[in-house]
Design an enzyme around this catalytic site. Structure first.
Site, PDB file in Angstrom:
ATOM      1  N   ASP A 153      10.132   3.681  12.742  1.00 17.79           N
ATOM      2  CA  ASP A 153      10.805   2.556  13.399  1.00 17.79           C
ATOM      3  C   ASP A 153      12.183   2.237  12.805  1.00 17.79           C
ATOM      4  O   ASP A 153      13.207   2.484  13.419  1.00 17.79           O
ATOM      5  CB  ASP A 153       9.892   1.319  13.462  1.00 17.79           C
ATOM      6  CG  ASP A 153       9.212   0.973  12.145  1.00 17.79           C
ATOM      7  OD1 ASP A 153       9.513   1.615  11.123  1.00 17.79           O
ATOM      8  OD2 ASP A 153       8.380   0.041  12.137  1.00 17.79           O
ATOM      9  N   ASP A 186       1.650   5.008   1.655  1.00 12.32           N
ATOM     10  CA  ASP A 186       1.419   5.934   2.759  1.00 12.32           C
ATOM     11  C   ASP A 186       1.993   7.289   2.384  1.00 12.32           C
ATOM     12  O   ASP A 186       3.062   7.374   1.778  1.00 12.32           O
ATOM     13  CB  ASP A 186       2.102   5.424   4.034  1.00 12.32           C
ATOM     14  CG  ASP A 186       1.551   4.073   4.466  1.00 12.32           C
ATOM     15  OD1 ASP A 186       0.316   3.954   4.572  1.00 12.32           O
ATOM     16  OD2 ASP A 186       2.343   3.134   4.663  1.00 12.32           O
ATOM     17  N   ASP A 226       0.855  -1.188   0.000  1.00 10.73           N
ATOM     18  CA  ASP A 226       0.000   0.000   0.000  1.00 10.73           C
ATOM     19  C   ASP A 226       0.891   1.239   0.000  1.00 10.73           C
ATOM     20  O   ASP A 226       2.098   1.134   0.109  1.00 10.73           O
ATOM     21  CB  ASP A 226      -0.945   0.008   1.213  1.00 10.73           C
ATOM     22  CG  ASP A 226      -0.219  -0.363   2.496  1.00 10.73           C
ATOM     23  OD1 ASP A 226       0.945   0.070   2.673  1.00 10.73           O
ATOM     24  OD2 ASP A 226      -0.801  -1.076   3.324  1.00 10.73           O
TER      25      ASP A 226
HETATM   26  P1  ATP Z   1       4.001  -2.875   4.810  1.00 12.66           P
HETATM   27  O1  ATP Z   1       2.858  -1.945   4.526  1.00 12.66           O
HETATM   28  O2  ATP Z   1       4.723  -3.342   3.632  1.00 12.66           O
HETATM   29  O3  ATP Z   1       3.631  -3.961   5.736  1.00 12.66           O
HETATM   30  P2  ATP Z   1       5.159  -0.558   6.059  1.00 12.66           P
HETATM   31  O4  ATP Z   1       6.589  -0.245   6.378  1.00 12.66           O
HETATM   32  O5  ATP Z   1       4.460   0.330   5.089  1.00 12.66           O
HETATM   33  O6  ATP Z   1       5.124  -2.067   5.607  1.00 12.66           O
HETATM   34  P3  ATP Z   1       3.051   0.109   7.861  1.00 12.66           P
HETATM   35  O7  ATP Z   1       2.602  -0.637   9.049  1.00 12.66           O
HETATM   36  O8  ATP Z   1       2.153   0.267   6.688  1.00 12.66           O
HETATM   37  O9  ATP Z   1       4.411  -0.588   7.426  1.00 12.66           O
HETATM   38  O10 ATP Z   1       3.515   1.537   8.378  1.00 12.66           O
HETATM   39  C1  ATP Z   1       3.897   2.585   7.510  1.00 12.66           C
HETATM   40  C2  ATP Z   1       5.096   3.323   8.077  1.00 12.66           C
HETATM   41  O11 ATP Z   1       4.754   3.920   9.335  1.00 12.66           O
HETATM   42  C3  ATP Z   1       6.312   2.451   8.379  1.00 12.66           C
HETATM   43  O12 ATP Z   1       7.104   2.253   7.249  1.00 12.66           O
HETATM   44  C4  ATP Z   1       7.007   3.264   9.447  1.00 12.66           C
HETATM   45  O13 ATP Z   1       7.723   4.330   8.889  1.00 12.66           O
HETATM   46  C5  ATP Z   1       5.848   3.845  10.237  1.00 12.66           C
HETATM   47  N1  ATP Z   1       5.456   2.969  11.374  1.00 12.66           N
HETATM   48  C6  ATP Z   1       4.498   2.034  11.360  1.00 12.66           C
HETATM   49  N2  ATP Z   1       4.401   1.429  12.549  1.00 12.66           N
HETATM   50  C7  ATP Z   1       5.332   2.002  13.338  1.00 12.66           C
HETATM   51  C8  ATP Z   1       5.721   1.826  14.688  1.00 12.66           C
HETATM   52  N3  ATP Z   1       5.147   0.911  15.466  1.00 12.66           N
HETATM   53  N4  ATP Z   1       6.699   2.627  15.176  1.00 12.66           N
HETATM   54  C9  ATP Z   1       7.283   3.556  14.391  1.00 12.66           C
HETATM   55  N5  ATP Z   1       6.965   3.756  13.133  1.00 12.66           N
HETATM   56  C10 ATP Z   1       5.998   3.006  12.587  1.00 12.66           C
HETATM   57 MG    MG Z   2       2.417   0.293   4.480  1.00 16.94          MG
END
Ligand code: ATP
Ligand code: MG
Length: 441
Positions: free
Chosen positions: A142, A64, A62
């Site tokens: 993170d 963001d 997705d």
């Molecule tokens: P994917 O969507 O592929 O599972 P993602 O990295 O996009 O991985 P998401 O959970 O969609 O993960 O979160 C989007 C972004 O928000 C992350 O890449 C990170 O920068 C931030 N983020 C999400 N959860 C946390 C957390 N618990 N602590 C700090 N930052 C976070």
């Molecule tokens: Mg994501």
């Protein structure tokens, strides 16, 4: 906690010509959001997994977006927008089935120095809705590879935290002091395991070191959030690797305590084979775009404790089917408490377990009734995995495969009155039968 004063940090900026992110790989909807924010006079960046995956040449799950517009301001720009979240407010811009998540830059700091209540006694961050600058937003994320920003103004990528070198090296590194960051949000331990599994990255030794010691902090995480994380770990095509990571870092035991205990008493053997087959099967289904359900996944992960408990009850004199039902109820109820497994998934799990006993009953109309059960296919697939792991007689598995394919029971297995079962049929060498049925697989 301060890593470095964000205000003094200048990012590394990688111009468009020096990276591989092409707009054609970003969803049209995400582009629409980025451009409309820009025209509205705001900063807007693609961030997180979207940027990371595009840089790696993978297809993002997705997209963001991060912006300096407040959620209400985002809302004012889009008709198809909802502001969600209580702890931190986010804007969701909806386009049919696709949602683009728009988050206002946030800072990882108390509202002011007197705000002593923003962390609980374990260090968990209770309030992180303080708006901040782009730099602060980068530092509150993170992992360094998750904190890269794609700027829609000039298509450059901004890196405040050394995310690009880590991405190139295949390293997952928490931004800041790892222990502090895990204490703020223990789910980051599960996220480390997830991204290591999904991307095939190595967790940096400093990021990995505190995990084993801090696993108990997961007890402070709402069970529903753990459930969501389990789905992200196991239902996106890298379940086998996720399982390895979780076991390696001692995280599995918190999510599935009963399974962890029984699996540890057996270094190898069919429970391990069974789980790896089940996870391989789940991964293969995801790859083929077939549906996967939490029911089957949880049924597989909890089977060994259920089976052992049923054996114990049976040894104490409980009839087999009843033993299985009671064991299933007990183990599943415990698991519901641990990770908020919703009832709509738990109830069919118990059915799958109970049907395992019914596969042994091949007399009369029973097979036909089982075949008509709405959960037959799942229970059959489950039984086949048990057979692959060596837990079910291959002859029984082959028999059910035949009638499953035919859709009905061709011939009664019980001898007709006056008709003797062909002599020696049951005593035929097991090895020979096993050999035979393994052919079609
Ligand atoms: P994917 O969507 O592929 O599972 P993602 O990295 O996009 O991985 P998401 O959970 O969609 O993960 O979160 C989007 C972004 O928000 C992350 O890449 C990170 O920068 C931030 N983020 C999400 N959860 C946390 C957390 N618990 N602590 C700090 N930052 C976070
Ligand atoms: Mg994501």
């Amino acid at each position: 906690m301060r890593i470095q004063e964000p205000s003094v940090i200048s990012p590394v900026i990688i111009p468009r010509a020096e990276h591989n992110i092409s707009r054609s790989r970003i969803s049209e909807n995400a582009l629409k959001v980025l451009y409309r924010l820009k025209t509205g006079g705001y900063e807007s960046y693609l961030v997180g997994g979207g940027v990371r995956d595009l840089l790696l040449g993978r297809e993002p799950k997705d997209f963001d977006v991060a912006t300096n517009a407040r959620p209400e301001e985002v809302h004012a720009l889009f008709r198809n927008c909802r502001v969600i979240g209580r702890r931190f407010r986010l804007a969701h811009v909806q386009f049919g089935r696709e949602i683009v998540e728009v988050a206002t830059f946030r800072a990882n700091r108390p509202v002011d120095d007197r705000d002593v209540h923003s962390n609980d006694v374990t260090g968990r961050l209770l309030r992180d809705n303080t708006y901040g600058t782009l730099e602060e937003d980068a530092f509150r994320r993170d992992f360094s590879v998750n904190a890269l920003y794609y700027d829609i103004r000039d298509f450059s990528v901004r890196d405040y935290v050394g995310g690009l070198p880590d991405l190139k090296a295949g390293v997952l590194r928490l931004i800041g002091d790892p222990e502090t960051r895990y204490r703020e949000d223990p789910v980051r331990m599960l996220r480390a395991a997830r991204f290591a599994a999904k991307l095939g990255f190595r967790i940096h030794p400093d990021t990995a070191a505190p995990i084993a010691r801090l696993v108990p902090l997961l007890a402070g995480v709402p069970a529903a959030r753990l459930f969501e994380e389990i789905l992200k770990l196991f239902l996106y095509g890298f379940a086998q690797q996720a399982y390895q990571q979780l076991r390696q870092y001692g995280l599995f035991g918190h999510l599935f305590p009963r399974s962890h205990t029984v699996l540890n008493t057996e270094a190898q053997g069919f429970p391990h084979v069974f789980i790896s087959r089940a996870l391989a099967n789940t991964d293969a289904r995801v790859l083929e775009d077939k549906p996967v359900t939490p029911t089957f996944l949880f049924a597989a992960l909890l089977w060994e404790p259920v089976r052992q408990q049923a054996d114990t009850l049976a040894a104490q004199g409980t009839p087999a089917a009843e033993a299985l039902r009671r064991a299933a109820d007990e183990v599943v109820s415990e698991q519901i408490g641990q990770v908020a497994l919703p009832r709509r998934f738990a109830a069919p799990m118990v059915e799958i377990y109970q049907m395992q006993a019914r596969f042994l009953q091949r007399e009369g109309k029973r097979p036909q009734r089982l075949l008509a059960h709405p959960r037959f296919r799942a229970a059959y697939d489950f039984m086949m995995l048990r057979a692959e792991a060596g837990e079910v007689d291959p002859e029984l598995a082959a028999w059910w495969t035949r009638i499953q394919e035919a859709g009905h029971v061709e011939q009664p297995v019980t001898p007709m009155v006056g008709e003797a079962r062909p002599a020696g049929r049951r005593r035929r060498s097991r090895r020979r039968r096993r050999h035979k049925v393994s052919q079609p697989a």
